[in-house]
Design a protein around this motif. Structure first.
Motif, PDB file in Angstrom:
ATOM      1  N   ALA A   1       0.830  -1.203   0.000  1.00 27.35           N
ATOM      2  CA  ALA A   1       0.000   0.000   0.000  1.00 27.35           C
ATOM      3  C   ALA A   1       0.869   1.259   0.000  1.00 27.35           C
ATOM      4  O   ALA A   1       0.560   2.243  -0.689  1.00 27.35           O
ATOM      5  N   LEU A   2       1.950   1.235   0.765  1.00 30.31           N
ATOM      6  CA  LEU A   2       2.851   2.386   0.802  1.00 30.31           C
ATOM      7  C   LEU A   2       3.558   2.573  -0.536  1.00 30.31           C
ATOM      8  O   LEU A   2       3.728   3.701  -1.013  1.00 30.31           O
ATOM      9  N   VAL A   3       3.971   1.466  -1.162  1.00 31.90           N
ATOM     10  CA  VAL A   3       4.624   1.555  -2.469  1.00 31.90           C
ATOM     11  C   VAL A   3       3.640   2.083  -3.507  1.00 31.90           C
ATOM     12  O   VAL A   3       4.015   2.892  -4.374  1.00 31.90           O
ATOM     13  N   ALA A   4       2.381   1.666  -3.441  1.00 31.02           N
ATOM     14  CA  ALA A   4       1.379   2.140  -4.400  1.00 31.02           C
ATOM     15  C   ALA A   4       1.251   3.651  -4.351  1.00 31.02           C
ATOM     16  O   ALA A   4       1.135   4.315  -5.392  1.00 31.02           O
ATOM     17  N   HIS A   5       1.277   4.214  -3.151  1.00 35.53           N
ATOM     18  CA  HIS A   5       1.223   5.667  -3.049  1.00 35.53           C
ATOM     19  C   HIS A   5       2.547   6.290  -3.463  1.00 35.53           C
ATOM     20  O   HIS A   5       2.574   7.331  -4.129  1.00 35.53           O
ATOM     21  N   LEU A   6       3.646   5.641  -3.090  1.00 37.36           N
ATOM     22  CA  LEU A   6       4.975   6.166  -3.395  1.00 37.36           C
ATOM     23  C   LEU A   6       5.150   6.401  -4.890  1.00 37.36           C
ATOM     24  O   LEU A   6       5.742   7.402  -5.310  1.00 37.36           O
ATOM     25  N   VAL A   7       4.647   5.483  -5.718  1.00 39.32           N
ATOM     26  CA  VAL A   7       4.841   5.586  -7.168  1.00 39.32           C
ATOM     27  C   VAL A   7       3.600   6.135  -7.881  1.00 39.32           C
ATOM     28  O   VAL A   7       3.533   6.120  -9.103  1.00 39.32           O
ATOM     29  N   SER A   8       2.627   6.630  -7.088  1.00 38.37           N
ATOM     30  CA  SER A   8       1.391   7.181  -7.651  1.00 38.37           C
ATOM     31  C   SER A   8       0.694   6.175  -8.567  1.00 38.37           C
ATOM     32  O   SER A   8       0.255   6.502  -9.678  1.00 38.37           O
ATOM     33  N   ALA A   9       0.593   4.931  -8.096  1.00 33.27           N
ATOM     34  CA  ALA A   9      -0.051   3.878  -8.885  1.00 33.27           C
ATOM     35  C   ALA A   9      -1.539   4.165  -9.055  1.00 33.27           C
ATOM     36  O   ALA A   9      -2.168   4.840  -8.232  1.00 33.27           O
ATOM     37  N   ASP A  10      -2.108   3.644 -10.128  1.00 33.95           N
ATOM     38  CA  ASP A  10      -3.536   3.794 -10.391  1.00 33.95           C
ATOM     39  C   ASP A  10      -4.360   2.727  -9.684  1.00 33.95           C
ATOM     40  O   ASP A  10      -5.581   2.868  -9.558  1.00 33.95           O
ATOM     41  N   ALA A  11      -3.721   1.628  -9.251  1.00 35.65           N
ATOM     42  CA  ALA A  11      -4.449   0.558  -8.572  1.00 35.65           C
ATOM     43  C   ALA A  11      -3.471  -0.331  -7.815  1.00 35.65           C
ATOM     44  O   ALA A  11      -2.286  -0.402  -8.150  1.00 35.65           O
ATOM     45  N   LEU A  12      -3.998  -1.009  -6.794  1.00 38.47           N
ATOM     46  CA  LEU A  12      -3.240  -1.987  -6.009  1.00 38.47           C
ATOM     47  C   LEU A  12      -3.996  -3.300  -6.050  1.00 38.47           C
ATOM     48  O   LEU A  12      -5.207  -3.340  -5.815  1.00 38.47           O
ATOM     49  N   VAL A  13      -3.280  -4.393  -6.364  1.00 39.90           N
ATOM     50  CA  VAL A  13      -3.874  -5.730  -6.382  1.00 39.90           C
ATOM     51  C   VAL A  13      -3.168  -6.582  -5.334  1.00 39.90           C
ATOM     52  O   VAL A  13      -1.941  -6.737  -5.375  1.00 39.90           O
ATOM     53  N   LEU A  14      -3.929  -7.123  -4.379  1.00 37.42           N
ATOM     54  CA  LEU A  14      -3.393  -7.974  -3.317  1.00 37.42           C
ATOM     55  C   LEU A  14      -3.786  -9.417  -3.609  1.00 37.42           C
ATOM     56  O   LEU A  14      -4.978  -9.758  -3.582  1.00 37.42           O
ATOM     57  N   LEU A  15      -2.791 -10.266  -3.902  1.00 37.67           N
ATOM     58  CA  LEU A  15      -3.043 -11.665  -4.225  1.00 37.67           C
ATOM     59  C   LEU A  15      -2.478 -12.561  -3.132  1.00 37.67           C
ATOM     60  O   LEU A  15      -1.307 -12.447  -2.775  1.00 37.67           O
ATOM     61  N   SER A  16      -3.304 -13.463  -2.609  1.00 33.40           N
ATOM     62  CA  SER A  16      -2.837 -14.358  -1.539  1.00 33.40           C
ATOM     63  C   SER A  16      -3.615 -15.663  -1.616  1.00 33.40           C
ATOM     64  O   SER A  16      -3.978 -16.110  -2.702  1.00 33.40           O
ATOM     65  N   ASP A  17      -3.895 -16.270  -0.468  1.00 33.46           N
ATOM     66  CA  ASP A  17      -4.613 -17.548  -0.457  1.00 33.46           C
ATOM     67  C   ASP A  17      -6.097 -17.373  -0.128  1.00 33.46           C
ATOM     68  O   ASP A  17      -6.790 -18.348   0.137  1.00 33.46           O
ATOM     69  N   VAL A  18      -6.582 -16.152  -0.132  1.00 31.86           N
ATOM     70  CA  VAL A  18      -8.010 -15.888   0.098  1.00 31.86           C
ATOM     71  C   VAL A  18      -8.590 -15.235  -1.150  1.00 31.86           C
ATOM     72  O   VAL A  18      -7.909 -14.486  -1.845  1.00 31.86           O
ATOM     73  N   ASP A  19      -9.844 -15.538  -1.451  1.00 32.41           N
ATOM     74  CA  ASP A  19     -10.425 -15.064  -2.703  1.00 32.41           C
ATOM     75  C   ASP A  19     -11.266 -13.806  -2.542  1.00 32.41           C
ATOM     76  O   ASP A  19     -12.019 -13.440  -3.440  1.00 32.41           O
ATOM     77  N   GLY A  20     -11.131 -13.139  -1.398  1.00 37.13           N
ATOM     78  CA  GLY A  20     -11.849 -11.899  -1.194  1.00 37.13           C
ATOM     79  C   GLY A  20     -12.104 -11.659   0.282  1.00 37.13           C
ATOM     80  O   GLY A  20     -11.677 -12.442   1.150  1.00 37.13           O
TER      81      GLY A  20
END
Length: 371
Positions: free
Chosen positions: A161-180
């Protein structure tokens, strides 16, 4: 499809966080087959025209099997030893997998100090931006080999989340072992005996009423609680978020049709205000009376000495401090204009009672961020 999902699907710059459980297991360590599948999905998104930065967990998990450990270590020294082995394997695996598409990978290892320290923050931003401009894939991880418990991000969800703001990203996608995001643990019936319900979209805090979020599993440090906190952090800063399973990476990165999405606030926080609220380390706290809480935290007025009842911490001018009410609840943060010794002399006094060099606000309204 909702506007939030459409926005994530069309995002030109995205940060994708991959959880430990998507890359490693306790018996064999790093699973290169699963990593290849993820890289295939990331490559498809990049070929569709998006810039992608990867935040990869798994360094400690990748070092467990080679070192003959039977479970994720709990002591700091063994964690760092496992990370030193795993980071090498993890970076090599990402590089080898992306090489199938003639992509160059650059590893970026960060500690919390690299985000909280303004000078380091700018250096990290320049490095990531330059890697993107050179068409290299930045793979970011917390530098577990040197991070201590006192200077950790806590988990790679927050780092992403911090990196997403740091680089002014348009979106963040969190992928793990849960589907939502579910209303509770989907593996167990709820208090009413019914299964937990998938929440498809979160537009604000009211959508999270009654949600129960748990901690991480055997290989990771996160869990739903950390993912939820990271999603709220990113969306609060103006970055929409998709939370999905790594097994659904292709769909998540193609059209955001899976998982849970979190809508972003309408206006992105400025870099400075985001740093004050989320990234900077707090060096102390100021206790405010009720009148100051109303004026400063609700009406965004400057904090004057008369509204401060106590000061705690060895802070210096320019440091960030927490602002708390008389019950101890954090109501905001700000950049203090004086050293702790000077603030101690100013507490409770009106501006007219102070010498000329102490008549400025303790914290100017421009340097305040409500909680």
């Amino acid at each position: 499809m909702s506007d939030v999902r459409a926005g994530i699907a069309a995002a030109r710059s995205i940060v994708v966080k991959i959880g430990s459980s998507a890359l490693t297991d306790l018996e064999s360590g790093l699973d290169r087959g699963r990593l290849d599948v993820l890289v295939d999905a990331l490559e498809a998104r990049m070929r569709a025209g998006s810039d992608v930065i990867v935040v990869s967990s798994g360094a400690i998990g990748a070092g467990i099997a080679p070192l003959g450990l039977r479970k994720r270590p709990t002591d700091l020294a063994t964690k760092q030893a496992a990370a030193s082995v795993g980071q090498l394997a993890l970076a090599h695996a990402w590089g080898t997998s992306f090489a199938r598409y003639e992509r160059v990978v650059g590893q970026v290892l960060l500690t919390a100090d690299d985000i909280s320290n303004r000078a380091h923050h700018a250096n990290a931003q320049r490095t990531l931006d330059r890697l993107r401009s050179l068409h290299a894939v930045a793979v970011v991880n917390e530098n577990d080999t040197v991070a201590t418990n006192e200077i950790r991000f806590g988990d790679n969800d927050r780092l992403a989340a911090l990196v997403a703001h740091l680089v002014s990203a348009d979106a963040l996608v969190l992928l793990s072992d849960v589907d939502g995001l579910y209303t509770g643990d989907p593996r167990k019936p709820g208090p009413d005996g019914l299964p937990a319900r998938l929440i498809e979209q979160v537009d604000g805090p009211d959508d999270l009423d009654g949600v129960i979020a748990g901690s991480g599993g055997a290989l990771g440090t996160g869990g739903m609680a950390s993912k939820l906190a990271a999603a709220r952090l990113a969306s609060d800063s103006g970055v929409p978020v998709l939370l999905a399973s790594a097994a659904d990476a292709a769909g998540a990165l193609r059209d955001a049709s899976v998982g849970t999405v979190f809508a972003a606030r309408p206006e992105r926080l400025s870099a400075r205000r985001f740093w004050v609220r989320h990234a900077a380390e707090s060096h102390g706290r100021l206790v405010l009376d009720d009148g100051a809480v109303q004026a400063v935290c609700l009406r965004r007025r400057s904090l004057l000495a008369a509204g401060v009842t106590e000061a705690h911490g060895n802070f210096s001018s320019g440091d960030v401090v927490d602002l708390v009410d008389l019950t101890g609840a954090v109501r905001g943060r700000g950049v203090v204009a004086y050293d702790a010794d000077d603030v101690a002399r100013m507490i409770g006094r009106s501006t007219d009672e102070l010498p000329g060099d102490l008549q400025r606000p303790i914290i100017h309204a421009d340097d305040l961020v409500p909680a």
